[in-house]
Design an enzyme around this catalytic site. Structure first.
Site, PDB file in Angstrom:
ATOM      1  N   GLY A 137      54.369  91.096  18.968  1.00  0.00           N
ATOM      2  CA  GLY A 137      54.028  90.792  17.462  1.00  0.00           C
ATOM      3  C   GLY A 137      53.257  89.383  17.194  1.00  0.00           C
ATOM      4  N   CYS A 138      52.409  89.196  18.254  1.00  0.00           N
ATOM      5  CA  CYS A 138      51.453  88.175  18.119  1.00  0.00           C
ATOM      6  C   CYS A 138      50.114  88.881  18.004  1.00  0.00           C
ATOM      7  CB  CYS A 138      51.735  87.233  19.259  1.00  0.00           C
ATOM      8  SG  CYS A 138      53.043  86.112  19.235  1.00  0.00           S
ATOM      9  N   GLU A 139      49.208  88.519  16.991  1.00  0.00           N
ATOM     10  CA  GLU A 139      47.896  89.039  17.296  1.00  0.00           C
ATOM     11  C   GLU A 139      47.031  88.287  18.477  1.00  0.00           C
ATOM     12  OE1 GLU A 139      45.497  88.261  13.702  1.00  0.00           O
ATOM     13  OE2 GLU A 139      46.957  89.344  12.505  1.00  0.00           O
TER      14      GLU A 139
END
Length: 135
Positions: free
Chosen positions: A50-52
Site C-alpha cells: 500500500g506504499c508507493e
C-alpha cells in the site's frame, strides 16, 4: 496519554515556525537517524503493502511494549516513517490502536505536505504495525 520522549522532541523541533525547505531538511535528518536495515530485513515478508515507495517494517515486543524498525528507499518517506516510529515506539498494543495519524502529523505541522499517496502509505505502515501487534 503522554508522548514517548522521541515524539516530544520531534514536536519541539517541528513545532517551531519554519518554511517547507527547512522542514524537508529536518525530515531527511530524522530519516537518516534510522538504523539501516540489513538486506535480509529488506525482504518481501517485511515490505508494507500500500506504499508507493518501498517501506520495510519489523517489530518486536518486550514486556508489552512495541519497538519497530523500518526503512525506505525514499529519503522523504524515511523521514516521515522515522517520525511515525518516534510516535509509536514503546507503546502497548492498545495504545497503538489509539494513535491518530492525521492528528500527529498535524501537530508536527506536516499535514499540508502529506499528499494523499503519502498519507495512504503512512496509514498502511500504521495498519501493518497494528497487525503485527495483534498477531
Amino acid at each position: 496519554m503522554s508522548l514517548p520522549a522521541d515524539a516530544q522532541s520531534a514536536l519541539d523541533l517541528f513545532g517551531q515556525p519554519q518554511g517547507w525547505e527547512q522542514r524537508a531538511r529536518l525530515l531527511m535528518q530524522w530519516g537518516d537517524r534510522l538504523p539501516p536495515l540489513s538486506e535480509e530485513d529488506k525482504s518481501e515478508e517485511h515490505l508494507v503493502q500500500g506504499c508507493e515507495s518501498k517501506v520495510w517494517l519489523l517489530g518486536t515486543v518486550s514486556e508489552g511494549c512495541w519497538q519497530f524498525r523500518a526503512g525506505s528507499d525514499a529519503r522523504l518517506i524515511r523521514g516521515l516513517v522515522a517520525l511515525l516510529l518516534a510516535r509509536v515506539n514503546g507503546l502497548s498494543e492498545q495504545e497503538l490502536l489509539e494513535v491518530d495519524l492525521p492528528d500527529w502529523f498535524n501537530q508536527l505541522g506536516l499535514s499540508r505536505q502529506l499528499s494523499p499517496s503519502r498519507s495512504n502509505g503512512l496509514n498502511a505502515v500504521l495498519q501493518r504495525m497494528r497487525q503485527l501487534a495483534h498477531a
